[in-house]
Design a protein around this motif. Sequence first.
Motif, PDB file in Angstrom:
ATOM      1  N   THR A 162       0.916  -1.110   0.098  1.00  0.00           N
ATOM      2  CA  THR A 162       0.196   0.085  -0.027  1.00  0.00           C
ATOM      3  C   THR A 162       0.971   1.221   0.049  1.00  0.00           C
ATOM      4  O   THR A 162       1.818   1.371   0.617  1.00  0.00           O
ATOM      5  N   VAL A 163       0.539   2.119  -0.806  1.00  0.00           N
ATOM      6  CA  VAL A 163       1.007   3.584  -0.726  1.00  0.00           C
ATOM      7  C   VAL A 163      -0.034   4.585  -0.200  1.00  0.00           C
ATOM      8  O   VAL A 163      -0.870   4.742  -1.040  1.00  0.00           O
ATOM      9  N   ILE A 164       0.242   5.379   0.303  1.00  0.00           N
ATOM     10  CA  ILE A 164      -0.553   6.500   0.663  1.00  0.00           C
ATOM     11  C   ILE A 164      -0.067   7.941   0.499  1.00  0.00           C
ATOM     12  O   ILE A 164       1.085   8.274   0.794  1.00  0.00           O
ATOM     13  N   LEU A 165      -0.785   8.726   0.205  1.00  0.00           N
ATOM     14  CA  LEU A 165      -0.753   9.803  -0.613  1.00  0.00           C
ATOM     15  C   LEU A 165      -1.519  10.971   0.301  1.00  0.00           C
ATOM     16  O   LEU A 165      -2.638  10.980   0.315  1.00  0.00           O
ATOM     17  N   ASP A 166      -0.777  11.853   0.879  1.00  0.00           N
ATOM     18  CA  ASP A 166      -1.189  13.303   1.478  1.00  0.00           C
ATOM     19  C   ASP A 166      -1.318  14.015   0.695  1.00  0.00           C
ATOM     20  O   ASP A 166      -0.517  14.551   0.110  1.00  0.00           O
ATOM     21  N   CYS A 167      -2.650  14.539   0.402  1.00  0.00           N
ATOM     22  CA  CYS A 167      -2.779  15.676  -0.592  1.00  0.00           C
ATOM     23  C   CYS A 167      -3.600  17.014  -0.027  1.00  0.00           C
ATOM     24  O   CYS A 167      -3.920  17.786  -0.793  1.00  0.00           O
ATOM     25  N   ARG A 168      -3.316  16.996   1.139  1.00  0.00           N
ATOM     26  CA  ARG A 168      -3.767  18.350   1.913  1.00  0.00           C
ATOM     27  C   ARG A 168      -2.975  19.753   1.318  1.00  0.00           C
ATOM     28  O   ARG A 168      -1.856  19.762   0.974  1.00  0.00           O
ATOM     29  N   PHE A 169      -3.927  20.578   1.174  1.00  0.00           N
ATOM     30  CA  PHE A 169      -3.709  21.951   0.493  1.00  0.00           C
ATOM     31  C   PHE A 169      -4.381  22.940   0.874  1.00  0.00           C
ATOM     32  O   PHE A 169      -5.509  22.823   1.429  1.00  0.00           O
ATOM     33  N   LYS A 170      -4.139  24.169   0.779  1.00  0.00           N
ATOM     34  CA  LYS A 170      -4.985  25.441   0.655  1.00  0.00           C
ATOM     35  C   LYS A 170      -4.449  26.150  -0.423  1.00  0.00           C
ATOM     36  O   LYS A 170      -3.443  26.721  -0.581  1.00  0.00           O
ATOM     37  N   LEU A 171      -5.680  26.737  -0.931  1.00  0.00           N
ATOM     38  CA  LEU A 171      -5.692  27.612  -2.226  1.00  0.00           C
ATOM     39  C   LEU A 171      -4.904  29.052  -1.792  1.00  0.00           C
ATOM     40  O   LEU A 171      -4.064  29.664  -2.665  1.00  0.00           O
ATOM     41  N   THR A 172      -5.285  29.391  -0.548  1.00  0.00           N
ATOM     42  CA  THR A 172      -4.881  30.579  -0.158  1.00  0.00           C
ATOM     43  C   THR A 172      -3.377  30.731   0.469  1.00  0.00           C
ATOM     44  O   THR A 172      -2.728  31.628   0.787  1.00  0.00           O
ATOM     45  N   GLY A 209       1.813  26.577   0.767  1.00  0.00           N
ATOM     46  CA  GLY A 209       2.880  25.887   1.409  1.00  0.00           C
ATOM     47  C   GLY A 209       2.416  25.037   2.672  1.00  0.00           C
ATOM     48  O   GLY A 209       2.889  24.367   3.369  1.00  0.00           O
ATOM     49  N   TRP A 210       0.998  25.530   3.112  1.00  0.00           N
ATOM     50  CA  TRP A 210       0.536  24.930   4.184  1.00  0.00           C
ATOM     51  C   TRP A 210       0.372  23.558   4.373  1.00  0.00           C
ATOM     52  O   TRP A 210       0.589  22.913   5.326  1.00  0.00           O
ATOM     53  N   GLY A 211       0.161  22.896   3.164  1.00  0.00           N
ATOM     54  CA  GLY A 211      -0.023  21.152   3.170  1.00  0.00           C
ATOM     55  C   GLY A 211       1.029  20.729   3.536  1.00  0.00           C
ATOM     56  O   GLY A 211       1.219  19.688   4.435  1.00  0.00           O
ATOM     57  N   GLN A 212       2.335  21.036   3.024  1.00  0.00           N
ATOM     58  CA  GLN A 212       3.553  20.546   3.538  1.00  0.00           C
ATOM     59  C   GLN A 212       3.946  20.484   4.991  1.00  0.00           C
ATOM     60  O   GLN A 212       4.174  20.016   5.832  1.00  0.00           O
ATOM     61  N   GLN A 213       3.499  21.752   5.461  1.00  0.00           N
ATOM     62  CA  GLN A 213       3.725  21.984   6.809  1.00  0.00           C
ATOM     63  C   GLN A 213       2.952  21.116   7.990  1.00  0.00           C
ATOM     64  O   GLN A 213       3.553  20.775   8.774  1.00  0.00           O
ATOM     65  N   VAL A 214       1.496  21.035   7.399  1.00  0.00           N
ATOM     66  CA  VAL A 214       0.654  20.131   8.156  1.00  0.00           C
ATOM     67  C   VAL A 214       1.152  18.704   8.207  1.00  0.00           C
ATOM     68  O   VAL A 214       1.003  17.850   9.083  1.00  0.00           O
ATOM     69  N   TYR A 215       1.742  18.339   6.821  1.00  0.00           N
ATOM     70  CA  TYR A 215       2.355  16.880   6.516  1.00  0.00           C
ATOM     71  C   TYR A 215       3.451  16.640   7.490  1.00  0.00           C
ATOM     72  O   TYR A 215       3.636  15.554   8.378  1.00  0.00           O
ATOM     73  N   ASP A 216       4.321  17.705   7.792  1.00  0.00           N
ATOM     74  CA  ASP A 216       5.546  17.655   8.484  1.00  0.00           C
ATOM     75  C   ASP A 216       5.030  17.418  10.064  1.00  0.00           C
ATOM     76  O   ASP A 216       5.817  16.769  10.559  1.00  0.00           O
ATOM     77  N   ALA A 217       4.150  18.300  10.483  1.00  0.00           N
ATOM     78  CA  ALA A 217       3.644  18.387  11.776  1.00  0.00           C
ATOM     79  C   ALA A 217       3.046  16.886  12.197  1.00  0.00           C
ATOM     80  O   ALA A 217       3.147  16.269  13.348  1.00  0.00           O
ATOM     81  N   GLY A 218       2.362  16.257  10.971  1.00  0.00           N
ATOM     82  CA  GLY A 218       1.599  14.879  11.497  1.00  0.00           C
ATOM     83  C   GLY A 218       0.691  14.398  10.409  1.00  0.00           C
ATOM     84  O   GLY A 218       0.064  15.104   9.895  1.00  0.00           O
ATOM     85  N   VAL A 270      -3.230   2.273  -3.795  1.00  0.00           N
ATOM     86  CA  VAL A 270      -2.846   3.495  -3.532  1.00  0.00           C
ATOM     87  C   VAL A 270      -4.111   4.153  -2.872  1.00  0.00           C
ATOM     88  O   VAL A 270      -5.258   3.755  -3.471  1.00  0.00           O
ATOM     89  N   VAL A 271      -3.953   5.061  -1.634  1.00  0.00           N
ATOM     90  CA  VAL A 271      -4.929   5.558  -1.086  1.00  0.00           C
ATOM     91  C   VAL A 271      -4.450   7.058  -0.946  1.00  0.00           C
ATOM     92  O   VAL A 271      -3.481   7.351  -0.528  1.00  0.00           O
ATOM     93  N   ALA A 272      -5.437   7.931  -1.516  1.00  0.00           N
ATOM     94  CA  ALA A 272      -4.962   9.403  -1.026  1.00  0.00           C
ATOM     95  C   ALA A 272      -6.011  10.169  -0.202  1.00  0.00           C
ATOM     96  O   ALA A 272      -7.162   9.555  -0.100  1.00  0.00           O
ATOM     97  N   TYR A 273      -5.845  10.987   0.494  1.00  0.00           N
ATOM     98  CA  TYR A 273      -6.430  11.544   1.457  1.00  0.00           C
ATOM     99  C   TYR A 273      -6.148  12.947   1.504  1.00  0.00           C
ATOM    100  O   TYR A 273      -5.214  13.681   1.281  1.00  0.00           O
ATOM    101  N   ASP A 274      -7.130  13.754   2.317  1.00  0.00           N
ATOM    102  CA  ASP A 274      -6.758  15.048   2.478  1.00  0.00           C
ATOM    103  C   ASP A 274      -7.811  15.586   3.642  1.00  0.00           C
ATOM    104  O   ASP A 274      -8.072  14.710   4.334  1.00  0.00           O
ATOM    105  N   ASP A 275      -8.108  16.753   4.151  1.00  0.00           N
ATOM    106  CA  ASP A 275      -8.838  17.088   5.176  1.00  0.00           C
ATOM    107  C   ASP A 275      -9.982  17.785   4.792  1.00  0.00           C
ATOM    108  O   ASP A 275     -10.488  18.904   5.498  1.00  0.00           O
ATOM    109  N   ALA A 276     -10.485  17.883   3.234  1.00  0.00           N
ATOM    110  CA  ALA A 276     -11.168  18.971   2.821  1.00  0.00           C
ATOM    111  C   ALA A 276     -12.455  17.994   1.939  1.00  0.00           C
ATOM    112  O   ALA A 276     -12.780  18.587   0.716  1.00  0.00           O
ATOM    113  N   GLY A 277     -12.910  16.986   2.482  1.00  0.00           N
ATOM    114  CA  GLY A 277     -13.818  16.471   1.764  1.00  0.00           C
ATOM    115  C   GLY A 277     -13.063  15.613   0.677  1.00  0.00           C
ATOM    116  O   GLY A 277     -14.425  15.455  -0.314  1.00  0.00           O
TER     117      GLY A 277
END
Length: 278
Positions: free
Chosen positions: A19-29, A32-41, A89-96
């Motif tokens: 299994t490979v998991i992809l963190d795709c969290r992001f903010k249009l505004t 760089g936010w997605g990388q920051q929250v990824y690094d945090a957890g 592969v499983v992709a996830y975010d925090d935006a539905g």
Amino acid sequence: MYTTLISAEQLAALPPAQTVILDCRFKLTDPGWGQQVYDAGHLPGAHYLNLDYHLSGTKTGQNGRHPLPDGQRLAVVLGAFGITPSTQVVAYDDAGGLYASRAWWLLKWLGHDAIAVLDGGVAAWQANGGQLTADAPASHPTRFAPRSAICDSVDVDAVLANLSQNDFLVVDARSQERFRGEGETMDPVGGHIPGAANRFFQDNLSGDGRFKPAEQLRQEWLALLGGREPADVVHQCGSGVSACVNLLAMAHAGLAGSRLYPGSWSEWCSDPARPVAR
């Protein structure tokens, strides 16, 4: 094999080695936010994909805000994550699923069918007792070779020709306000492509951020399509991102086969010669 949605319980039961998991969290505004929250957890073993850098190509001012990436370039990144033809592969975010669905569509575009979006994202994972970690994922690089596309797209010329030919139904995933041309903040012109229908991508979700049951989605989409087959549907939004949520919802409802207009409204409105409806 999971090809549309996967629950937190199902993800927890998958063998990590396959299994490979992809963190795709992001903010249009804040790109760089997605990388920051990824690094945090992040979910254990997850790799990070940035919407602007990994999941989009170079903007020209005429091809939309998030044009499709170069497929070979993205394939190199996916290979570095260790994705083989047999990898789930499983992709996830925090935006539905807003950004994870873009990754889902792109892997299908590159011919990889075993890709699913984590239903409910990070919140669902934690609610199921899953932990987050700041540890770097293990690396098992391989060569990801693109195969025949499982999904398809159309370009702006096809959408323009469709105004008179009516070969397909365009479905706009933006909010009703933006569809009507009210309160537009992302693009310089408000309105929509003439003849388009509107299905806000968030209408596919329940109150808890998870997707509605497949049968409910099926009935809602059939009512919107009015007898058209999924192959006669083209999805768009502001820049080809939230439209992928509608594509995923249709596929999960057993209505696979619709297409994406990647340039979407941001490309369409870049040429004042193209008509606008409000």
